[in-house]
Design a protein around this motif. Structure first.
Motif, mmCIF file in Angstrom:
data_model
loop_
_atom_site.group_PDB
_atom_site.id
_atom_site.type_symbol
_atom_site.label_atom_id
_atom_site.label_comp_id
_atom_site.label_asym_id
_atom_site.label_seq_id
_atom_site.Cartn_x
_atom_site.Cartn_y
_atom_site.Cartn_z
ATOM 1 N N GLY A 1 0.794 -1.221 0.000
ATOM 2 C CA GLY A 1 0.000 0.000 0.000
ATOM 3 C C GLY A 1 0.832 1.278 0.000
ATOM 4 N N LYS A 2 2.111 1.171 0.352
ATOM 5 C CA LYS A 2 3.005 2.346 0.338
ATOM 6 C C LYS A 2 3.413 2.729 -1.089
ATOM 7 C CE LYS A 2 3.893 2.854 4.849
ATOM 8 N NZ LYS A 2 3.441 4.071 5.520
ATOM 9 N N ILE A 3 3.373 1.742 -1.998
ATOM 10 C CA ILE A 3 3.832 2.061 -3.366
ATOM 11 C C ILE A 3 2.768 1.808 -4.430
ATOM 12 C CG2 ILE A 3 6.307 1.786 -2.921
ATOM 13 C CD1 ILE A 3 6.147 -1.037 -4.103
ATOM 14 N N ALA A 4 1.661 1.200 -4.020
ATOM 15 C CA ALA A 4 0.620 0.888 -5.004
ATOM 16 C C ALA A 4 -0.741 1.233 -4.421
ATOM 17 C CB ALA A 4 0.661 -0.603 -5.346
ATOM 18 N N GLU A 5 -1.701 1.419 -5.317
ATOM 19 C CA GLU A 5 -3.073 1.620 -4.853
ATOM 20 C C GLU A 5 -3.704 0.237 -4.688
ATOM 21 O OE1 GLU A 5 -5.173 4.712 -6.910
ATOM 22 O OE2 GLU A 5 -7.093 3.752 -6.464
ATOM 23 N N LEU A 6 -4.209 -0.038 -3.476
ATOM 24 C CA LEU A 6 -4.766 -1.370 -3.221
ATOM 25 C C LEU A 6 -6.192 -1.465 -3.759
ATOM 26 C CD1 LEU A 6 -3.475 -2.082 0.409
ATOM 27 C CD2 LEU A 6 -2.324 -2.417 -1.793
ATOM 28 N N VAL A 7 -6.486 -2.612 -4.350
ATOM 29 C CA VAL A 7 -7.795 -2.858 -4.950
ATOM 30 C C VAL A 7 -8.388 -4.077 -4.249
ATOM 31 C CG1 VAL A 7 -8.984 -3.416 -7.104
ATOM 32 C CG2 VAL A 7 -6.880 -2.060 -7.167
ATOM 33 N N ALA A 8 -9.618 -3.940 -3.738
ATOM 34 C CA ALA A 8 -10.190 -5.024 -2.918
ATOM 35 C C ALA A 8 -10.829 -6.116 -3.778
ATOM 36 C CB ALA A 8 -11.200 -4.440 -1.937
ATOM 37 N N ILE A 9 -10.023 -6.760 -4.598
ATOM 38 C CA ILE A 9 -10.507 -7.913 -5.373
ATOM 39 C C ILE A 9 -9.532 -9.065 -5.126
ATOM 40 C CG2 ILE A 9 -11.194 -8.781 -7.640
ATOM 41 C CD1 ILE A 9 -11.369 -5.895 -8.634
ATOM 42 N N LYS A 10 -10.072 -10.253 -4.867
ATOM 43 C CA LYS A 10 -9.232 -11.418 -4.553
ATOM 44 C C LYS A 10 -8.772 -12.118 -5.842
ATOM 45 C CE LYS A 10 -9.317 -11.555 0.011
ATOM 46 N NZ LYS A 10 -10.570 -11.823 0.725
ATOM 47 N N PRO A 11 -7.628 -12.828 -5.752
ATOM 48 C CA PRO A 11 -7.075 -13.475 -6.953
ATOM 49 C C PRO A 11 -8.028 -14.445 -7.669
ATOM 50 C CG PRO A 11 -5.452 -13.479 -5.203
ATOM 51 C CD PRO A 11 -6.718 -12.919 -4.601
ATOM 52 N N HIS A 12 -8.976 -15.059 -6.948
ATOM 53 C CA HIS A 12 -9.864 -16.010 -7.635
ATOM 54 C C HIS A 12 -11.017 -15.297 -8.364
ATOM 55 C CE1 HIS A 12 -11.941 -15.511 -3.743
ATOM 56 N NE2 HIS A 12 -13.038 -15.707 -4.450
ATOM 57 N N GLU A 13 -11.175 -14.002 -8.126
ATOM 58 C CA GLU A 13 -12.282 -13.263 -8.765
ATOM 59 C C GLU A 13 -11.843 -12.731 -10.126
ATOM 60 O OE1 GLU A 13 -14.767 -11.521 -5.099
ATOM 61 O OE2 GLU A 13 -12.752 -10.687 -5.191
#
Ligand code: AMP
Ligand code: GLY
Length: 423
Positions: free
Chosen positions: A38-50
């Motif tokens: 989160g310090k270097i990227a914008e976090l996106v609330a989607i899981k890898p299986h989605e």
């Protein structure tokens, strides 16, 4: 350009770190990431299986390149879905991911293409697996044998049994450990002996580029004791393989793998991670993974000097043969700090101190795996493997020394790590 990294562990933090160094990248997104990412990227609330949601996100946000960290999304066909929608993505297709997702598929593939691997037999029930052993295959009662659940099992699906009784017990336990479907296909294998080396490479379908060879330490305890984990530490070292050994691996394993996959209609564009056993009769494949390793990636990417975007472009456009990849000379080491109770049941929510101080040390990079932030904004543990303390230097000894010096600055309740990485 905008890049999306899929995953949330130390491997994905290392990928974001490499993209951050690229002069071409203006924005990094990570689904779903961790506090360090989160310090270097914008976090996106989607899981890898989605994978459909991930494709929607990439479409809506005009992502120029998506990089897939782990096997879950690949095995579900994320690459096929993105390519169907005309979205650029780095990773292998669903069929190629089958070389990791199904051990019996991988073994049959290796048999068809005469790729050196342990002798094996596939059983379609626990009863059949036990019958095969009782019929005396893979040696008698006292011979070691390896039992593998067919599907993805996050490292829990393999038991190296020292004799037949232990193997039968492992077969009977598979349903409890991995789930009932794991007993529908069981691979039994000859037990190989030797030194293990992980060799990871970029592949564009026809051409390939090797990364520095690595070694992983999978057990939780020093001296390779205790339970299996996702990996407690890695080192990179070109001396793991002689020129002759590397040449043999290329001719006997890598080229037939690429040619075989292409011939069967699933060219491998992405990563091949060879788990190799260096036996008395040469290198044999223990397993294929079709993605970067965790924590192998952390120790590999701190040595990457070429822009990762350029490599991704070369893989996607199948021009890897025209792209020279440069690695920082010397060695690297990554020491994993794990939470209390890992791998059985990880305690979470413990405040982590000392990260800032450790990061100031020369040639040290800290990758977050299981971290979150508490109400004060401090880093806290949020998973089993918490941090990967990574260092580079001119020699293996020096890189280990630097990494352990940084480890010494960090603490949290119940912190576990191995003091013998690289030994
Ligand atoms: P795999 O997930 O198939 O790589 O297996 C996990 C670990 O089990 C490997 O890293 C090896 O240490 C061990 N292993 C797997 N297959 C064999 C084999 N045929 N002989 C000896 N050890 C094996
Ligand atoms: N560290 C082993 C793996 O990623 O499979």
């Amino acid at each position: 350009m905008k890049v999306l990294v899929v995953g949330s562990g130390g491997r994905e933090h290392a990928l974001c770190f490499a993209f951050q160094k690229s002069g071409k990248v203006t924005q990094i997104y990570c689904a779903n990431g961790n506090a360090g990412i989160g310090k270097i990227a914008e976090l996106v609330a989607i899981k890898p299986h989605e994978i459909l949601k991930l494709a929607d996100f990439a479409e809506q946000n005009r992502i120029d390149l998506t990089f897939v960290g782990g096997e879950t999304s690949l095995a579900l066909g994320i690459v096929d879905e993105f390519e169907r929608r005309g979205l650029r993505i780095f990773g292998v297709s669903r069929r190629a991911a089958g070389l990791e997702a199904s051990k019996s598929f991988a073994k049959d593939f290796m048999a068809r293409h005469k790729i050196p691997t342990a002798a094996y037999k596939t059983a379609y029930s626990t009863v059949e697996a036990i019958e095969i052993l009782e019929a005396g295959e893979f040696g008698g009662e006292n011979a070691p044998v390896v039992v593998k659940a067919d599907g993805l099992a996050a490292g829990k699906g393999v038991v190296v049994a020292k004799d037949r009784a232990e193997a039968i017990a492992a077969i009977n336990e598979l349903a409890n450990v991995v789930g009932k479907e794991a007993t529908e296909k069981i691979v039994l294998e000859e037990c190989l002996f030797g030194r293990e080396v992980s060799l990871i490479l970029f592949a564009d379908g026809k051409n390939f580029a090797l990364m520095p060879p690595t070694r992983d330490h999978k057990r939780i305890g020093e001296g390779d004791t205790g339970a299996n984990t996702g990996g407690m530490g890695t080192i990179t070292d070109e001396n793991f393989l002689s020129g002759e050994q590397t040449a043999a691996i290329i001719e006997e394993i890598i080229k037939p793998t690429l040619k075989g996959a292409e011939g069967e209609g699933f060219p491998i564009r992405g990563i091949i991670f060879l788990g190799l056993m260096m036996t008395a009769t040469g290198a044999k494949v223990l397993e294929y993974n079709m993605r970067f390793g965790d924590p192998e990636t952390q120790s590999i990417l701190v040595r990457l000097e070429t822009d990762l975007v350029e490599i991704c472009d070369a893989v996607i456009s199948q021009t890897l043969d025209k792209t020279g990849i440069k690695w920082k000379k010397g060695n690297s080491a990554c020491i994993v700090l794990a939470s209390k109770g890992y791998p059985a049941k990880a305690q979470t929510g413990d405040v982590i101190s000392g990260i800032g101080e450790a990061e100031k040390l020369e040639s040290v990079t800290i990758f977050h795996a299981g971290t979150g932030n508490d109400a004060n904004g401090d880093f806290v543990t949020s998973g089993g493997r918490v941090l990967g303390i990574t260092a580079t230097a001119d020699s293996l000894e020096e890189s280990l020394k630097r990494a352990y010096e940084a480890v010494g600055k960090i603490s949290f309740e119940g912190m576990q790590y191995r003091r013998d990485i690289g030994k």
